[in-house]
Design an enzyme around this catalytic site. Structure first.
Site: not given
Ligand code: NDP
Ligand code: OXD
Length: 309
Positions: A272, A224
């Site tokens: 994005h 983000r």
């Molecule tokens: P998940 O919930 O599957 O994974 C999140 C990961 O982040 C986990 O490994 C989690 O740790 C880790 N995490 C969360 N908080 C912390 C912290 N404080 N310190 C360290 N690690 C942390 O999410 P996704 O992989 O599905 O998606 C991730 C992000 O990608 C979304 O939230 C979104 O913002 C972004 N996104 C962007 C898109 C784009 O087109 N640019 C499209 C889709 C998503 P743990 O494994 O220990 O829980």
């Molecule tokens: C999502 C994104 O979170 O598109 O799915 O960023």
């Protein structure tokens, strides 16, 4: 089941058509024309209009039409007790994997430098580094981060990752906690952010992190926009501490025309699009979740609001 589609951003028609194919009996209406608001049991949301969720007193499920849920959790009027499900779509996961592979290869193969040299008609070979000598770090080892890590590992890169609870991913050196972040920063010539936006991760890509990275390193932000301290990035690029940044997400989207990122020679901007939600692939997943919920079965991919993702 009656459901409302609430989005300030996504067009309704493609979602309505795709959901009709997979859940014909779903009574889907587009906010604000939802009829009796008390009859709406489920909300399908992406950047919902402020206050709309609070105006649906019969709501029993919120399904986010994307992977990130920060925009829903940020709504102070969100009905807190209603379960929140996020989208996990293998097509999006694959798209993110491809995006990260492409951008990592672009940085690894010094594409920005060769583009600049081409502009100056400069025939100058840069030192060649092979993939296994290139250290890449991934912040976030969830659905998207672990897929990106595995795909980079397949390309031969030396990959490490960081998560909150210390998740394990085969073939990837996994870290967690503040020490883990320091270790990832110190080793990463390319650092990819695939974290969710939470109070703990906001501004994580800041001057302190950049200073801890090897000189001349690069970042890729697909999480983000608020993960990135923008002024710190510009200063790190100016000083040469960082050599490049690939940015897919921004604090203000669309990125304002006057923003310095647009014309910075060491910044790549994409709008994005790293992993766009696609109604055709997402609708069967959303429909299956709604059906399970209607049948009183457990629904997967529930968000834990207290943790922020
Ligand atoms: P998940 O919930 O599957 O994974 C999140 C990961 O982040 C986990 O490994 C989690 O740790 C880790 N995490 C969360 N908080 C912390 C912290 N404080 N310190 C360290 N690690 C942390 O999410 P996704 O992989 O599905 O998606 C991730 C992000 O990608 C979304 O939230 C979104 O913002 C972004 N996104 C962007 C898109 C784009 O087109 N640019 C499209 C889709 C998503 P743990 O494994 O220990 O829980
Ligand atoms: C999502 C994104 O979170 O598109 O799915 O960023």
């Amino acid at each position: 089941m009656r459901a409302a589609f609430l989005s300030t951003d996504l067009p309704f028609a493609p979602w309505a058509a795709a959901l009709k194919r997979h859940f014909p009996e779903l009574d889907l209406r587009c906010w604000p024309d939802v009829g009796d608001r008390a009859a709406v049991e489920a909300a399908l949301v992406w950047a919902p209009p402020p206050g709309a969720l609070a105006a649906l007193p019969g709501l029993r499920l919120i399904h986010v039409l994307g992977a990130g849920v920060d925009h829903v959790l940020a709504d102070p009027d969100r009905p807190a007790g209603v379960p929140l499900v996020r989208l996990v779509d293998p097509a999006m996961t694959a798209a993110m994997g491809e995006y990260v592979q492409f951008q990592a290869l672009r940085l690894h193969l010094q594409d920005l430098t060769y583009r600049e040299q081409q502009g100056a008609r400069a025939w100058r070979a840069q030192p060649q580094v092979i993939a296994r000598q290139r250290r890449i770090g991934i912040l976030g080892l969830g659905v998207l981060g672990s897929e990106a890590a595995l795909r980079l590992e397949v390309l031969g890169f030396d990959v490490a990752g960081w998560s909150r609870r210390g998740r394990r991913v085969r073939g990837i050196s996994c870290h967690h906690g503040a020490d883990g972040l320091a270790a990832i920063a110190a080793r990463s010539e390319i650092l990819v952010c695939l974290l969710p936006l939470t109070p703990e991760t906001e501004n994580i890509l800041d001057a302190a992190l950049f200073a801890a990275m090897p000189r001349g390193a690069a970042i890729v932000n697909c999480g983000r926009g608020a993960h990135l301290a923008e002024a710190d990035l510009l200063a790190a690029l100016d000083s040469g501490q960082l050599s490049a940044a690939v940015l897919d997400v921004f604090r203000d989207e669309p990125l304002p025309p006057a923003h310095p990122f647009w014309r910075h020679p060491r910044v790549v901007v994409t709008p994005h699009v790293a992993a766009a939600t696609n109604p055709d692939t997402a609708a069967p997943i959303v429909a299956a979740a709604l059906r399970r919920f209607a049948e009183g079965k457990r629904v997967a991919n529930l968000v834990v609001p207290a943790r922020g993702y």
